[in-house]
Design an enzyme around this catalytic site. Structure first.
Site, PDB file in Angstrom:
ATOM      1  N   GLY A  55     -31.250  32.294  22.275  1.00  0.00           N
ATOM      2  CA  GLY A  55     -32.221  32.682  23.065  1.00  0.00           C
ATOM      3  C   GLY A  55     -32.062  32.215  24.182  1.00  0.00           C
ATOM      4  O   GLY A  55     -31.823  31.722  24.561  1.00  0.00           O
ATOM      5  N   CYS A  82     -27.001  28.222  17.881  1.00  0.00           N
ATOM      6  CA  CYS A  82     -27.597  27.536  19.816  1.00  0.00           C
ATOM      7  C   CYS A  82     -29.300  27.437  20.084  1.00  0.00           C
ATOM      8  O   CYS A  82     -29.454  26.596  19.583  1.00  0.00           O
ATOM      9  CB  CYS A  82     -27.400  28.415  20.860  1.00  0.00           C
ATOM     10  SG  CYS A  82     -26.686  28.270  22.715  1.00  0.00           S
ATOM     11  N   TYR A  83     -29.449  28.445  20.274  1.00  0.00           N
ATOM     12  CA  TYR A  83     -31.450  28.546  20.635  1.00  0.00           C
ATOM     13  C   TYR A  83     -31.566  28.506  18.902  1.00  0.00           C
ATOM     14  O   TYR A  83     -32.297  27.100  18.592  1.00  0.00           O
ATOM     15  CB  TYR A  83     -32.043  29.668  20.278  1.00  0.00           C
ATOM     16  CG  TYR A  83     -33.717  29.331  20.759  1.00  0.00           C
ATOM     17  CD1 TYR A  83     -34.022  28.680  21.855  1.00  0.00           C
ATOM     18  CD2 TYR A  83     -34.911  29.549  19.935  1.00  0.00           C
ATOM     19  CE1 TYR A  83     -35.763  28.838  21.820  1.00  0.00           C
ATOM     20  CE2 TYR A  83     -35.726  29.633  19.878  1.00  0.00           C
ATOM     21  CZ  TYR A  83     -36.559  29.556  21.503  1.00  0.00           C
ATOM     22  OH  TYR A  83     -37.979  29.324  21.205  1.00  0.00           O
ATOM     23  N   HIS A 169     -21.091  29.641  20.386  1.00  0.00           N
ATOM     24  CA  HIS A 169     -21.544  30.567  19.534  1.00  0.00           C
ATOM     25  C   HIS A 169     -20.308  31.155  18.523  1.00  0.00           C
ATOM     26  O   HIS A 169     -19.829  31.744  19.212  1.00  0.00           O
ATOM     27  CB  HIS A 169     -21.739  32.102  20.499  1.00  0.00           C
ATOM     28  CG  HIS A 169     -23.144  31.458  21.602  1.00  0.00           C
ATOM     29  ND1 HIS A 169     -24.261  32.189  20.627  1.00  0.00           N
ATOM     30  CD2 HIS A 169     -23.865  30.645  22.754  1.00  0.00           C
ATOM     31  CE1 HIS A 169     -25.220  31.383  21.544  1.00  0.00           C
ATOM     32  NE2 HIS A 169     -24.484  30.624  23.028  1.00  0.00           N
ATOM     33  N   GLU A 171     -20.453  33.643  17.308  1.00  0.00           N
ATOM     34  CA  GLU A 171     -19.908  35.002  16.596  1.00  0.00           C
ATOM     35  C   GLU A 171     -19.156  35.685  18.121  1.00  0.00           C
ATOM     36  O   GLU A 171     -19.282  37.051  17.819  1.00  0.00           O
ATOM     37  CB  GLU A 171     -21.600  35.415  16.837  1.00  0.00           C
ATOM     38  CG  GLU A 171     -22.394  35.909  17.839  1.00  0.00           C
ATOM     39  CD  GLU A 171     -22.906  34.274  18.235  1.00  0.00           C
ATOM     40  OE1 GLU A 171     -22.224  33.167  17.677  1.00  0.00           O
ATOM     41  OE2 GLU A 171     -24.055  34.527  19.123  1.00  0.00           O
ATOM     42  N   ASP A 227     -20.255  60.310  15.459  1.00  0.00           N
ATOM     43  CA  ASP A 227     -21.153  59.429  14.140  1.00  0.00           C
ATOM     44  C   ASP A 227     -21.745  60.289  13.035  1.00  0.00           C
ATOM     45  O   ASP A 227     -21.977  61.191  12.465  1.00  0.00           O
ATOM     46  CB  ASP A 227     -22.904  59.242  15.731  1.00  0.00           C
ATOM     47  CG  ASP A 227     -22.529  58.169  15.652  1.00  0.00           C
ATOM     48  OD1 ASP A 227     -21.459  57.524  15.489  1.00  0.00           O
ATOM     49  OD2 ASP A 227     -22.760  57.603  16.349  1.00  0.00           O
ATOM     50  N   LYS A 370     -20.983  51.087  14.877  1.00  0.00           N
ATOM     51  CA  LYS A 370     -20.068  52.291  14.994  1.00  0.00           C
ATOM     52  C   LYS A 370     -18.623  51.835  14.782  1.00  0.00           C
ATOM     53  O   LYS A 370     -17.612  52.871  13.974  1.00  0.00           O
ATOM     54  CB  LYS A 370     -19.306  52.395  16.668  1.00  0.00           C
ATOM     55  CG  LYS A 370     -18.848  53.461  16.744  1.00  0.00           C
ATOM     56  CD  LYS A 370     -20.049  54.409  17.315  1.00  0.00           C
ATOM     57  CE  LYS A 370     -19.106  55.420  18.084  1.00  0.00           C
ATOM     58  NZ  LYS A 370     -20.705  56.418  17.811  1.00  0.00           N
TER      59      LYS A 370
HETATM   60  N1  GLN Z   1     -31.853  28.685  26.118  1.00  0.00           N
HETATM   61  C1  GLN Z   1     -30.874  27.492  25.502  1.00  0.00           C
HETATM   62  C2  GLN Z   1     -30.519  26.853  26.248  1.00  0.00           C
HETATM   63  O1  GLN Z   1     -30.675  26.783  27.621  1.00  0.00           O
HETATM   64  C3  GLN Z   1     -30.508  28.450  24.497  1.00  0.00           C
HETATM   65  C4  GLN Z   1     -29.105  29.598  24.741  1.00  0.00           C
HETATM   66  C5  GLN Z   1     -28.509  30.066  23.934  1.00  0.00           C
HETATM   67  O2  GLN Z   1     -29.464  30.643  22.961  1.00  0.00           O
HETATM   68  N2  GLN Z   1     -27.184  30.604  24.852  1.00  0.00           N
HETATM   69  O3  GLN Z   1     -30.048  26.084  25.493  1.00  0.00           O
END
Ligand code: GLN
Length: 514
Positions: A55, A82-83, A169, A171, A227, A370
């Site tokens: 986030g 991450c966040y 990340h 993902e 679809d 999709k």
């Molecule tokens: N905002 C947070 C940071 O800058 C997390 C970033 C993110 O989730 N990509 O570290």
């Protein structure tokens, strides 16, 4: 249906849908919910595991999205990304602050392979980082299981509580072994069995549709797109002739497309259903006369569609159910699922026929991404050329013709587009380019052909590659191929004396979506 499920809690990251897609690629069903979702609602869903997304915020700032400590104490495995990782540490007593060095891009991470998350992952592995903050101190009870030069805590775990956190990340495909890590989480930590398979989905859906519809009558607006085609076939397998598909040929389809749709779904096609083709070309051209603004054209096309559809529905008589080809990204993007801002209003919302009485809407693809819709299509035996069809905008050629739409311009753009597609396929580029088409500019210029002065239109060719349709690049098509298309278009399509190739990427340009 007792399907096992992983829940993604969305903190507004740009990759929220990607997380769910990757988990599903591991054959585990996954849904996205906002971080505002009540903890009791989450518990009631009985998930096998929970994933917290990235986030844009900093978790230590006032008003930043947060979650309760309880989330980590339900005995359900949690993976923070991450966040989400930072938040887990923050809530459980670690320390998160601005990083001395921010990390962005592909970065080599060293992992401790004794962690369940990293079994079978290489000790040094390339991962996608995107953060300004960092975890300066992990929460009590956690041990660090991955690090980089600038990020001492790139992953951590508290194995006995089944809590895991990753700063990067997994993902994103740039994280080379990311899917492996997510698969490790859902299988090794959450103990999933992997029951999300498209053949099972087809079987279960058919059963559920039959049960719901009973002996009711079902109406489906078929556009010929992926679809609606998949939704129609699923319905047809479930209830056969209780289904009527109305296909409106608005005269803004690609060359021969109306006949192709009819060949597959019509009386001589493979499916058990009632098929009605409405040839509304003239009606649309009349309505569109004089309209130049793209938004105005879209509106006319959309409204006219509803009118035609209502007229047909009236002829059919009783309708109990209406089928919609809504898919999961529509659900998430219309603000119902995740936390991301409303990016586009769902194309079906606001576009429902007002004058058709029906009991209920059936959205058989509502849970699918999709690529999953395509898999279901193949599972159902729908021809590949339909299943892998390029995205084609709802208003069709109406938006590929700049300015006023006329029957003459439709013919020009259809013919030019057909030549372009044919040559791209001959050159073997059709599966390498995500979307390509011809558009008709509203520009006419003087030329000379066969010693005669011409004053004709310029056709623009567009071809883009994109992974996610959020960004796109113009494709480097070999010069000979472009030349061949140019010469064929000029020679074979009356009314054109110029062909240009559009080099614009997105952003700043846009590309079409369905
Ligand atoms: N905002 C947070 C940071 O800058 C997390 C970033 C993110 O989730 N990509 O570290």
């Amino acid at each position: 249906m007792n399907r096992e499920k992983i829940i993604v809690i969305d903190f507004g990251g740009q990759y929220n849908q990607l997380v769910a897609r990757r988990v599903r690629e591991c054959s585990v069903y996954c849904e996205i919910y906002s971080y505002k979702t009540d903890i009791s609602a989450i518990r009631a869903m009985n998930p096998k595991g929970i994933i917290l997304t990235g986030g844009p915020n900093s978790c230590y700032e006032d008003g930043a999205p947060t979650c309760s400590r309880e989330l980590f104490e339900m005995g359900i495995p949690v993976l923070g990304l991450c966040y989400g990782a930072q938040l887990m540490m923050h809530v459980l007593g670690g320390h998160v602050c601005k990083a001395p060095v921010r990390e962005y891009g592909k970065i080599e991470v060293t992992v401790d392979r004794t962690s369940k998350l990293f079994s079978d992952v290489s000790e040094k592995t390339i991962c996608w980082m995107s953060h300004n903050d960092y975890i300066e101190k992990t929460a009590p009870g956690f041990r660090t299981v991955a690090w980089t030069d600038n990020c001492p805590a790139a992953a951590m775990e508290c194995a006995e509580k089944q809590l895991y956190a990753i700063q990067f990340h997994p993902e994103v495909l740039h994280t080379v072994e990311g899917t492996k890590m997510l698969s490790n989480f859902v299988y090794n930590v959450c103990g999933c069995s992997g029951d999300w398979k498209m053949d099972a989905f087809v079987e279960q859906s058919i059963r559920a549709i039959r049960e719901k519809v009973g002996d009711g009558r079902v109406l489906c607006a078929l556009s010929g797109g992926v679809d609606s085609s998949v939704a129609a076939v699923l319905l047809s397998k479930a209830v056969g002739k209780q289904l009527t598909c109305v296909f409106v040929d608005h005269g803004l389809l690609r060359k021969n497309e109306g006949d192709e749709v009819e060949a597959v779904f019509g009386p001589t096609g493979d499916y058990d259903l009632n098929f009605i083709r409405v040839n509304a070309q003239e009606r649309y051209y009349k309505k569109l006369a004089g309209a130049e603004e793209p938004e105005k054209k879209r509106k006319i096309i959309g409204e006219e569609f509803i009118r035609v559809f209502e007229e047909e529905a009236k002829k059919i008589g009783r309708v109990d159910f209406l089928v919609q080809g809504t898919i999961y990204p529509d659900v998430v993007e219309s603000g119902l699922g995740g936390e991301s801002a409303v990016i586009k209003s769902h194309h079906n919302v606001g576009g429902l026929p007002e004058h058709v009485d029906f009991k209920e809407i059936i959205e058989p693809l509502r849970d699918l991404f999709k690529d999953e819709v395509r898999k279901v299509g193949l599972e159902l035996g729908i021809p590949e050329y339909l299943v892998f069809r390029q995205p084609f905008p709802g208003p069709g050629l109406g938006v590929r013709i700049i300015g006023e739409v006329t029957a003459e311009k439709v013919r020009i753009v259809q013919d030019a587009d057909a030549i372009f597609r044919e040559e791209i396929a001959t050159a073997g580029y059709d599966r390498k380019i995500n979307q390509y088409f011809a558009a008709l500019t509203n520009m006419r210029s003087v030329g000379v052909m066969g010693d005669e002065r011409t004053y004709d239109y310029a056709v623009a060719l567009r071809a883009v590659s994109t992974v996610d349709f959020m960004t796109a690049e113009a494709v480097e098509i070999p010069w000979e191929v472009l030349q061949k298309v140019m010469s064929r278009v000029i020679n074979e399509v009356k009314g054109v004396n110029r062909v240009v190739y559009d080099l614009t990427s997105k952003p700043p340009g846009t590309i079409e979506m369905e």
